[in-house]
Motif scaffolding. Structure first.
Motif, short mmCIF file in Angstrom:
data_model
loop_
_atom_site.label_atom_id
_atom_site.label_comp_id
_atom_site.label_asym_id
_atom_site.label_seq_id
_atom_site.Cartn_x
_atom_site.Cartn_y
_atom_site.Cartn_z
N LEU A 85 0.90 -1.06 -0.04
CA LEU A 85 0.14 -0.10 0.19
C LEU A 85 0.98 1.02 0.09
CD1 LEU A 85 -2.69 -1.10 2.76
CD2 LEU A 85 -3.06 -0.90 0.18
N LEU A 86 1.91 1.16 0.63
CA LEU A 86 2.80 2.61 0.91
C LEU A 86 3.29 2.54 -0.62
CD1 LEU A 86 4.84 1.74 4.14
CD2 LEU A 86 3.33 3.64 3.73
N ALA A 87 3.92 1.44 -1.21
CA ALA A 87 4.45 1.71 -2.54
C ALA A 87 3.23 2.12 -3.57
CB ALA A 87 5.25 0.22 -2.96
N ALA A 88 1.91 1.71 -3.33
CA ALA A 88 1.17 2.14 -4.38
C ALA A 88 0.52 3.41 -3.95
CB ALA A 88 0.02 1.03 -4.35
N GLU A 89 1.01 3.92 -3.00
CA GLU A 89 0.55 5.48 -2.58
C GLU A 89 -1.02 5.27 -2.26
OE1 GLU A 89 2.24 8.67 -4.63
OE2 GLU A 89 3.49 7.01 -5.37
N LEU A 90 -1.26 4.12 -1.31
CA LEU A 90 -2.71 4.29 -0.91
C LEU A 90 -2.73 4.19 0.58
CD1 LEU A 90 -3.69 1.13 -3.10
CD2 LEU A 90 -4.61 3.56 -3.51
N PRO A 91 -3.63 4.65 1.08
CA PRO A 91 -3.76 4.67 2.57
C PRO A 91 -3.66 3.49 3.27
CG PRO A 91 -5.73 6.06 1.47
CD PRO A 91 -4.91 5.28 0.56
N LEU A 92 -3.14 3.36 4.46
CA LEU A 92 -2.88 2.19 5.20
C LEU A 92 -4.15 2.01 5.98
CD1 LEU A 92 0.60 2.93 6.28
CD2 LEU A 92 -0.25 1.47 4.43
N PRO A 93 -4.52 0.69 6.35
CA PRO A 93 -5.55 0.41 7.17
C PRO A 93 -5.23 0.76 8.65
CG PRO A 93 -4.17 -1.62 6.75
CD PRO A 93 -3.88 -0.48 5.80
N LYS A 94 -6.23 1.13 9.42
CA LYS A 94 -6.26 1.99 10.87
C LYS A 94 -5.46 0.80 11.63
CE LYS A 94 -9.21 5.23 10.13
NZ LYS A 94 -10.56 5.40 10.13
N SER A 95 -6.04 -0.54 11.49
CA SER A 95 -5.53 -1.38 12.49
C SER A 95 -5.55 -2.73 12.20
CB SER A 95 -6.37 -1.24 13.82
OG SER A 95 -5.89 -2.23 14.79
N ILE A 96 -4.70 -3.59 12.37
CA ILE A 96 -4.57 -5.07 12.15
C ILE A 96 -4.60 -5.89 13.60
CG2 ILE A 96 -3.39 -7.12 11.10
CD1 ILE A 96 -2.34 -4.72 9.23
N VAL A 97 -5.72 -6.74 13.74
CA VAL A 97 -5.91 -7.19 15.19
C VAL A 97 -5.78 -8.76 14.82
CG1 VAL A 97 -7.62 -7.51 16.87
CG2 VAL A 97 -7.41 -5.42 15.59
N ALA A 98 -4.88 -9.39 15.45
CA ALA A 98 -4.66 -10.90 15.35
C ALA A 98 -5.00 -11.31 16.76
CB ALA A 98 -2.90 -11.26 15.26
N HIS A 99 -5.83 -12.61 16.22
CA HIS A 99 -6.26 -13.29 17.40
C HIS A 99 -5.55 -14.81 17.59
CE1 HIS A 99 -8.33 -15.96 15.03
NE2 HIS A 99 -9.22 -14.85 14.48
N GLY A 100 -5.56 -15.45 18.64
CA GLY A 100 -4.98 -16.66 19.14
C GLY A 100 -5.70 -17.81 18.45
N TRP A 101 -5.31 -19.12 18.42
CA TRP A 101 -6.06 -20.08 17.72
C TRP A 101 -6.88 -20.91 18.83
CZ3 TRP A 101 -0.64 -22.35 16.13
CH2 TRP A 101 -0.30 -21.53 15.03
N LEU A 102 -7.86 -21.45 18.16
CA LEU A 102 -8.71 -22.54 18.77
C LEU A 102 -8.03 -23.70 18.74
CD1 LEU A 102 -11.40 -21.24 19.52
CD2 LEU A 102 -12.55 -22.51 17.60
#
Ligand code: ME8
Length: 694
Positions: free
Chosen positions: A277-294
């Protein structure tokens, strides 16, 4: 009037090389609960999910299942959609990476990166892991992938490369300036350490398979699956389209507010995606949220381990809301959490049947009985007891705490908070004995009875409103019974104690959560066993793939002879290879086993079979004679490398013809991962040709 603020949330798009299981359901339910709550908080919400349908893995799964990739992906994508609809997931869009809108958008992104000088042509030779779709630092044919342990393949390709190495500083700056970009913090720290250790340019095209999106202007190449897949987050909302309507949509919703993912795909989302996205000059997502595993039986629930539980089993017994509630209440978001049928039923009985269900049915049936089904007057503030006041205060406190915890992704704590109010009111009812008050003559007792039942009904209304995003179906029913109409019309921002109108006419009162008993657990276990044996015999997807190499040669590699645990790839977190417990009927006696004649053989001749890219023709010396064996191992072994190798042969199989060649036996191999990649059985010590195995 101002347009409401927007909120855009996404799930990963799931691979269609296997059936959905409750691990996929978990992420999707979490996003659904967040999306539903955002809508009830007045946000213009867009909730995206979908399926990831390209790549070699899927191409091979389709071949193994005997259909075209398109037929194959259509079938599994439909399964996902059907399940999400049964689960009442409120997604606004379902993107498939084989759709024209996505193909066009992914190509537009590729071109944009090229135009900005971030993509160049180079060549690669080395090891490739088909499972992870990654080039890896491993040496030698079949060397294990450092990510997943599966055997890698040697490839030499001309590729397009993305200048990831040029993005290091910008990425580190991003992580430093936006601490919430990656959540939770532990994941953020891992990503920062990974980027600090140095980034190499990333190959973003493949020529070794066809099932993908052609590189614009160079269709010999297909776009790397992760670049293709990640692009879904923008192509679904109009990126790459010329239509005004699509452009507006993209402007409205991009950047995403939350990309919700499982912890194993953090690197792709937190390093590659922002770099593109940076290279494509597009805005970045605000947040990436990672959860654990079941986890199930102590290791990650996953299709390649075969230790999955299907959501359908729970849907068919306890219903969607029970599964939704369990997943959000039982698993501490961000950490790994175990699933078990026992825990599911226990939660259901304690919190839903005895907790909310009991509060709802006793309160509403007493109002029906004692006040003709109309919400009674509470007494004036001065006349209220400390007990009444405590519940009212707790009601308002619960609303505040629930919101704060939910916003922090602390779903389990938020539900614990709401159920704190349920327990307090159930106790309040027992302490105040409305049934005794109803028997007492006089105005005072009647006024007290009105207050106790009003207080209970108001607390019930508050919990029901808060729980709506998590258990939408049951709360909608309770809301109707409370006489309040459509719960989806509620504005959660306005919720506070005391809004229940006196005189509200209740709806028909009925139990929402009938108790479950031990037989429910047995039923679910039974259903899982039946489902897994049906899917094995039908071999529709990954299961078909596991049979892939052998199936084409009429041999299922690990069946009967090989140790099933050998088919389970090593995993950093795995403690034990989970094996679906076999019922007594599935077991064979030693006599049955001894009927199989296993012998050590030595490969004398090995060559490719014309027109069959999976098959090798082998001549194997088994001591007494040389047998011709046709084996589905060509994708994993170069014929030259097999000459002189000791292998294990099933020597007393009836001969059969494959591609016109008679196969006089079967070679034994473990079958790894979803790909069913064969790894030949062998010996550490020297063994003589012809030796019998028993
Ligand atoms: O990785 N516990 O697809 P996938 C919790 N196509 N969540 C689980 C889980 C488990 N045991 N198993 C799966 C892919 N998940 C790529 C994604 S996105 C641009 C491309 C959930 O089918 C979790 O969200 O392997 C995990 O990240 C995702 O399913 C992986 O799904």
């Amino acid at each position: 009037m101002d347009k409401p603020a927007k909120f855009y949330i996404t799930t990963p798009i799931y691979y269609v090389n296997a059936h959905p299981h409750i691990g996929h359901t978990y992420t999707t339910v979490v996003c659904d609960a967040i999306a539903r709550r955002q809508r009830m908080m007045g946000m213009d919400t867009y909730f995206l999910t979908g399926t990831d349908e390209h790549g070699q893995k899927i191409e091979r799964s389709a071949t193994a299942a005997g259909c075209s990739p398109k037929e194959f992906v259509d079938k599994i994508a439909a399964e996902y959609r059907e399940l999400w609809d049964r689960m009442k997931l409120s997604y606004d869009d379902f993107i498939r990476t084989t759709e024209p809108r996505h193909i066009r958008g992914a190509q537009a992104l590729f071109t944009r990166l090229q135009e900005r000088g971030y993509i160049y042509k180079g060549s690669y030779s080395g090891q490739y892991c088909v499972f992870d779709e990654l080039y890896v630092d491993a040496v030698g044919a079949g060397a294990p992938c450092p990510e997943c342990g599966r055997p890698t393949e040697t490839v030499q390709e001309e590729n397009y490369f993305f200048k990831l190495s040029a993005m290091e500083d910008r990425l580190l700056k991003l992580y430093a300036e936006q601490p919430d970009f990656i959540r939770p913090e532990t994941r953020r720290n891992e990503v920062v350490a990974f980027v600090r250790s140095g980034l190499r340019d990333l190959s973003v095209s493949r020529t070794t398979f066809k099932w993908g999106i052609p590189v614009p202007g160079d269709p010999k190449h297909v776009i790397y699956v992760w670049l293709d897949a990640l692009a879904n987050y923008i192509t679904a909302i109009g990126f790459g389209s010329d239509k005004e309507k699509d452009k507006k949509k993209f402007e409205r919703y991009w950047p995403a507010d939350v990309h919700m993912i499982g912890k194993e795909i953090v690197r792709f989302h937190c390093v590659y995606w922002p770099a593109f996205l940076l290279a494509a000059e597009l805005p970045l997502p605000k947040s990436i949220v990672a959860h654990g595993w079941l986890l199930f039986e102590e290791s990650k629930m996953s299709k390649s381990r075969g230790n999955v539980v299907r959501s359908e089993t729970i849907l068919d017994t306890l219903g969607a809301d029970t599964l939704r509630y369990f997943l959000l209440r039982e698993i501490v978001f961000g950490s790994d959490g175990s699933f078990s049928f026992d825990a599911l039923v226990q939660r259901f009985n304690a919190d839903l049947a005895n907790g909310l269900g009991n509060l709802s049915s006793r309160t509403l049936s007493m109002i029906t009985r004692y006040f003709d089904g109309e919400v009674p007057y509470p007494s004036t503030a001065q006349e209220r007891t400390a007990d009444d006041r405590a519940i009212a205060e707790l009601g308002d406190q619960t609303i505040r705490d629930f919101h704060a915890q939910f916003e922090q992704f602390q779903f389990s704590r938020a539900l614990e908070t709401a159920w704190g109010l349920v327990s307090a009111v159930n106790k309040y009812i027992v302490d105040n004995e409305p049934w005794t008050l109803a028997e007492k003559p006089g105005q005072d007792a009647r006024a007290r009875l009105g207050t106790v039942l009003y207080t209970s009904a108001e607390a019930l209304r508050i919990v029901t409103a808060l729980a709506q995003p998590i258990i939408p179906e049951s709360t909608a029913r309770i809301w109707q019974q409370l006489g309040l109409g459509e719960i989806s019309k509620l504005d959660l921002r306005e919720l506070k104690w005391g809004q229940l109108q006196i005189g509200t006419k209740l709806g028909t009162v009925e139990a929402v959560f009938p108790r479950a008993d031990k037989s429910t657990i047995e039923r679910m276990q039974q259903m899982e066993q039946e489902r897994s044996s049906v899917s094995e015999s039908k071999a529709p997807a990954a299961e078909a793939e596991a049979a892939g190499t052998g199936a084409e040669a009429g041999q299922r590699a690990t069946e009967a002879v090989a140790d099933p645990s050998a088919a389970v790839p090593p995993d950093k977190t795995a403690k034990a290879a989970p094996v679906v417990p076999a019922s007594g009927a599935d077991k064979i006696s030693i006599d049955d086993f001894l009927k199989v004649e296993l012998r050590v053989g030595e490969v004398k001749v090995a060559e490719k079979v014309k027109g069959a890219d999976k098959l090798l023709r082998l001549e194997v010396d088994i001591g007494t004679e040389v047998r011709q064996i046709v084996a589905g191992i060509a994708k994993a072994y170069d014929p030259e490398k097999l000459i002189g190798r000791k292998v294990v042969i099933v020597a007393n199989l009836q001969p059969r013809k494959l591609r016109g060649l008679e196969s006089q036996g079967m070679i034994v191999a473990a079958s790894l991962g979803d790909e069913g990649l064969p790894v030949l059985a062998g010996f550490l010590e020297d063994v003589p040709v012809g030796a019998k195995l028993k």
